[in-house]
Design a protein around this motif. Structure first.
Motif, PDB file in Angstrom:
ATOM      1  N   MET A 275       0.846  -1.206   0.000  1.00 18.57           N
ATOM      2  CA  MET A 275       0.000   0.000   0.000  1.00 18.57           C
ATOM      3  C   MET A 275       0.880   1.255   0.000  1.00 18.57           C
ATOM      4  SD  MET A 275      -2.896   1.123   2.780  1.00 18.57           S
ATOM      5  CE  MET A 275      -3.928  -0.304   2.550  1.00 18.57           C
ATOM      6  N   THR A 276       0.540   2.257  -0.792  1.00 14.67           N
ATOM      7  CA  THR A 276       1.367   3.473  -0.849  1.00 14.67           C
ATOM      8  C   THR A 276       1.084   4.375   0.355  1.00 14.67           C
ATOM      9  OG1 THR A 276      -0.255   4.839  -2.008  1.00 14.67           O
ATOM     10  CG2 THR A 276       1.211   3.469  -3.383  1.00 14.67           C
ATOM     11  N   ILE A 277       2.007   5.290   0.597  1.00 13.83           N
ATOM     12  CA  ILE A 277       1.821   6.233   1.704  1.00 13.83           C
ATOM     13  C   ILE A 277       0.557   7.081   1.467  1.00 13.83           C
ATOM     14  CG2 ILE A 277       3.294   8.061   0.761  1.00 13.83           C
ATOM     15  CD1 ILE A 277       4.314   8.068   3.882  1.00 13.83           C
ATOM     16  N   PHE A 278       0.247   7.364   0.211  1.00 14.04           N
ATOM     17  CA  PHE A 278      -0.962   8.160  -0.064  1.00 14.04           C
ATOM     18  C   PHE A 278      -2.229   7.343   0.228  1.00 14.04           C
ATOM     19  CE2 PHE A 278       1.247  11.227  -3.311  1.00 14.04           C
ATOM     20  CZ  PHE A 278       1.940  11.807  -2.264  1.00 14.04           C
ATOM     21  N   SER A 279      -2.200   6.037  -0.034  1.00  5.63           N
ATOM     22  CA  SER A 279      -3.361   5.204   0.313  1.00  5.63           C
ATOM     23  C   SER A 279      -3.547   5.183   1.827  1.00  5.63           C
ATOM     24  CB  SER A 279      -3.171   3.774  -0.195  1.00  5.63           C
ATOM     25  OG  SER A 279      -3.272   3.738  -1.595  1.00  5.63           O
ATOM     26  N   ARG A 280      -2.443   5.152   2.557  1.00  2.18           N
ATOM     27  CA  ARG A 280      -2.544   5.158   4.027  1.00  2.18           C
ATOM     28  C   ARG A 280      -3.098   6.502   4.520  1.00  2.18           C
ATOM     29  NH1 ARG A 280       2.787   3.196   6.640  1.00  2.18           N
ATOM     30  NH2 ARG A 280       1.415   3.035   8.446  1.00  2.18           N
TER      31      ARG A 280
ATOM     32  N   GLU B  94      -4.940   6.295   8.121  1.00  3.63           N
ATOM     33  CA  GLU B  94      -3.895   5.690   8.978  1.00  3.63           C
ATOM     34  C   GLU B  94      -2.782   6.689   9.277  1.00  3.63           C
ATOM     35  OE1 GLU B  94      -2.281   2.106   7.192  1.00  3.63           O
ATOM     36  OE2 GLU B  94      -4.278   1.661   6.410  1.00  3.63           O
ATOM     37  N   ILE B  95      -2.552   7.612   8.341  1.00  3.40           N
ATOM     38  CA  ILE B  95      -1.525   8.647   8.507  1.00  3.40           C
ATOM     39  C   ILE B  95      -2.247   9.990   8.415  1.00  3.40           C
ATOM     40  CG2 ILE B  95       0.497   9.731   7.416  1.00  3.40           C
ATOM     41  CD1 ILE B  95       1.335   6.969   6.468  1.00  3.40           C
ATOM     42  N   PRO B  96      -1.973  10.906   9.363  1.00  2.00           N
ATOM     43  CA  PRO B  96      -2.691  12.186   9.339  1.00  2.00           C
ATOM     44  C   PRO B  96      -2.278  13.062   8.160  1.00  2.00           C
ATOM     45  CG  PRO B  96      -1.024  12.159  11.079  1.00  2.00           C
ATOM     46  CD  PRO B  96      -1.024  10.790  10.481  1.00  2.00           C
ATOM     47  N   CYS B  97      -3.174  13.929   7.770  1.00  2.00           N
ATOM     48  CA  CYS B  97      -2.850  14.897   6.712  1.00  2.00           C
ATOM     49  C   CYS B  97      -3.693  16.140   6.934  1.00  2.00           C
ATOM     50  CB  CYS B  97      -3.134  14.309   5.328  1.00  2.00           C
ATOM     51  SG  CYS B  97      -4.905  14.192   4.940  1.00  2.00           S
TER      52      CYS B  97
ATOM     53  N   ALA C  75      -7.843  15.225  -1.929  1.00  2.00           N
ATOM     54  CA  ALA C  75      -6.902  16.351  -1.998  1.00  2.00           C
ATOM     55  C   ALA C  75      -6.439  16.720  -0.598  1.00  2.00           C
ATOM     56  CB  ALA C  75      -7.565  17.552  -2.669  1.00  2.00           C
ATOM     57  N   PHE C  76      -5.127  16.971  -0.456  1.00  2.00           N
ATOM     58  CA  PHE C  76      -4.545  17.298   0.846  1.00  2.00           C
ATOM     59  C   PHE C  76      -3.286  18.112   0.623  1.00  2.00           C
ATOM     60  CE2 PHE C  76      -1.165  13.978   0.662  1.00  2.00           C
ATOM     61  CZ  PHE C  76      -1.671  13.216  -0.390  1.00  2.00           C
ATOM     62  N   LEU C  77      -2.847  18.834   1.673  1.00  2.02           N
ATOM     63  CA  LEU C  77      -1.643  19.658   1.541  1.00  2.02           C
ATOM     64  C   LEU C  77      -0.394  18.795   1.466  1.00  2.02           C
ATOM     65  CD1 LEU C  77      -2.173  22.630   4.043  1.00  2.02           C
ATOM     66  CD2 LEU C  77      -2.671  22.550   1.591  1.00  2.02           C
ATOM     67  N   ASP C  78       0.530  19.194   0.599  1.00  3.92           N
ATOM     68  CA  ASP C  78       1.849  18.551   0.560  1.00  3.92           C
ATOM     69  C   ASP C  78       2.573  18.868   1.868  1.00  3.92           C
ATOM     70  OD1 ASP C  78       3.961  17.675  -2.008  1.00  3.92           O
ATOM     71  OD2 ASP C  78       4.795  18.206  -0.047  1.00  3.92           O
ATOM     72  N   ILE C  79       3.188  17.870   2.463  1.00  2.00           N
ATOM     73  CA  ILE C  79       3.806  18.029   3.787  1.00  2.00           C
ATOM     74  C   ILE C  79       5.078  18.883   3.733  1.00  2.00           C
ATOM     75  CG2 ILE C  79       5.314  15.981   3.834  1.00  2.00           C
ATOM     76  CD1 ILE C  79       2.991  17.140   6.645  1.00  2.00           C
TER      77      ILE C  79
ATOM     78  N   PRO D  27       7.014  23.032   7.959  1.00  3.20           N
ATOM     79  CA  PRO D  27       6.030  24.121   7.928  1.00  3.20           C
ATOM     80  C   PRO D  27       5.227  24.166   9.225  1.00  3.20           C
ATOM     81  CG  PRO D  27       5.315  22.305   6.532  1.00  3.20           C
ATOM     82  CD  PRO D  27       6.708  21.983   6.973  1.00  3.20           C
ATOM     83  N   ASP D  28       4.909  25.361   9.671  1.00  3.28           N
ATOM     84  CA  ASP D  28       4.170  25.547  10.927  1.00  3.28           C
ATOM     85  C   ASP D  28       2.812  24.831  10.852  1.00  3.28           C
ATOM     86  OD1 ASP D  28       3.281  26.611  13.382  1.00  3.28           O
ATOM     87  OD2 ASP D  28       2.265  28.231  12.312  1.00  3.28           O
ATOM     88  N   PRO D  29       2.551  23.863  11.750  1.00  6.59           N
ATOM     89  CA  PRO D  29       1.309  23.083  11.695  1.00  6.59           C
ATOM     90  C   PRO D  29       0.054  23.946  11.789  1.00  6.59           C
ATOM     91  CG  PRO D  29       2.853  22.082  13.225  1.00  6.59           C
ATOM     92  CD  PRO D  29       3.448  23.398  12.819  1.00  6.59           C
ATOM     93  N   GLU D  30       0.127  24.995  12.610  1.00  7.36           N
ATOM     94  CA  GLU D  30      -1.049  25.866  12.779  1.00  7.36           C
ATOM     95  C   GLU D  30      -1.369  26.583  11.475  1.00  7.36           C
ATOM     96  OE1 GLU D  30      -4.136  26.504  14.552  1.00  7.36           O
ATOM     97  OE2 GLU D  30      -2.701  25.188  15.550  1.00  7.36           O
ATOM     98  N   LYS D  31      -0.318  27.042  10.785  1.00  5.78           N
ATOM     99  CA  LYS D  31      -0.514  27.730   9.506  1.00  5.78           C
ATOM    100  C   LYS D  31      -1.038  26.752   8.451  1.00  5.78           C
ATOM    101  CE  LYS D  31       1.639  30.898   6.274  1.00  5.78           C
ATOM    102  NZ  LYS D  31       2.659  31.875   5.996  1.00  5.78           N
ATOM    103  N   MET D  32      -0.516  25.530   8.457  1.00  5.89           N
ATOM    104  CA  MET D  32      -0.984  24.512   7.507  1.00  5.89           C
ATOM    105  C   MET D  32      -2.471  24.221   7.740  1.00  5.89           C
ATOM    106  SD  MET D  32       1.518  23.400   5.470  1.00  5.89           S
ATOM    107  CE  MET D  32       1.579  21.650   5.088  1.00  5.89           C
ATOM    108  N   LYS D  33      -2.854  24.123   9.014  1.00  4.44           N
ATOM    109  CA  LYS D  33      -4.253  23.840   9.350  1.00  4.44           C
ATOM    110  C   LYS D  33      -5.156  24.980   8.871  1.00  4.44           C
ATOM    111  CE  LYS D  33      -4.382  22.029  13.481  1.00  4.44           C
ATOM    112  NZ  LYS D  33      -4.444  22.076  14.956  1.00  4.44           N
TER     113      LYS D  33
END
Ligand code: 5GP
Length: 130
Positions: free
Chosen positions: A1-6, A11-14, A25-29, A113-119
């Motif tokens: 399974m790819t990291i994007f499928s997870r 299973e992995i936060p985004c 669709a999700f932000l690039d880390i 990147p600052d998590p608060e700004k990403m959120k």
């Protein structure tokens, strides 16, 4: 399974932007610019041009909706589109808010990147998604 499928499975936060039954669709880390978003099919396929015609067309239409939301939510002139796929073997489109050509420089990523700004950015884009 790819990291994007997870990520899609939760299973992995985004920093999620939007999803429908086939796309996500999700932000690039490690964004090249604030608001850098990835659009992926939920079905695993490595190479974007191995997607079926209708899946590729519908993925681009989903990306179009995400790009419109990004343009409304973020200060930019246009949303740039890139496909690389050299790191993660799960087809994806990079959408990047642009004020100038240098905003799409994949050699200059924002590390930690600052998590608060990403959120905040993810929430602002999601609020404009139609
Ligand atoms: P590419 O495969 O297009 O060359 O690059 C993959 C992109 O996915 C990179 O821009 C990288 O920062 C992003 N990426 C890799 N792993 C993760 C992850 O676990 N979460 C998120 N949100 N992005 C990731």
């Amino acid at each position: 399974m790819t990291i994007f499928s997870r990520i899609i499975n939760g299973e992995i936060p985004c920093y999620k932007i939007a999803e429908d039954d086939r796309f996500f669709a999700f932000l690039d880390i490690n964004p090249v610019n604030w608001g850098h978003t990835l659009v992926v099919p939920k079905r695993e396929e490595d190479y974007i041009f191995d997607l079926a015609d209708d899946e590729l067309a519908d993925m681009m239409l989903f990306a179009k909706r995400v790009a419109h939301a990004m343009k409304k939510a973020l200060p930019c002139r246009k949303i740039g589109v890139t496909v690389l796929g050299l790191e993660v073997p799960h087809a994806h489109i990079h959408l990047v808010p642009l004020k100038s050509e240098g905003d799409m420089d994949f050699h200059k990523k924002i590390s930690d990147p600052d998590p608060e700004k990403m959120k905040q950015i993810a929430n602002a884009i999601t609020a404009e998604f139609e």
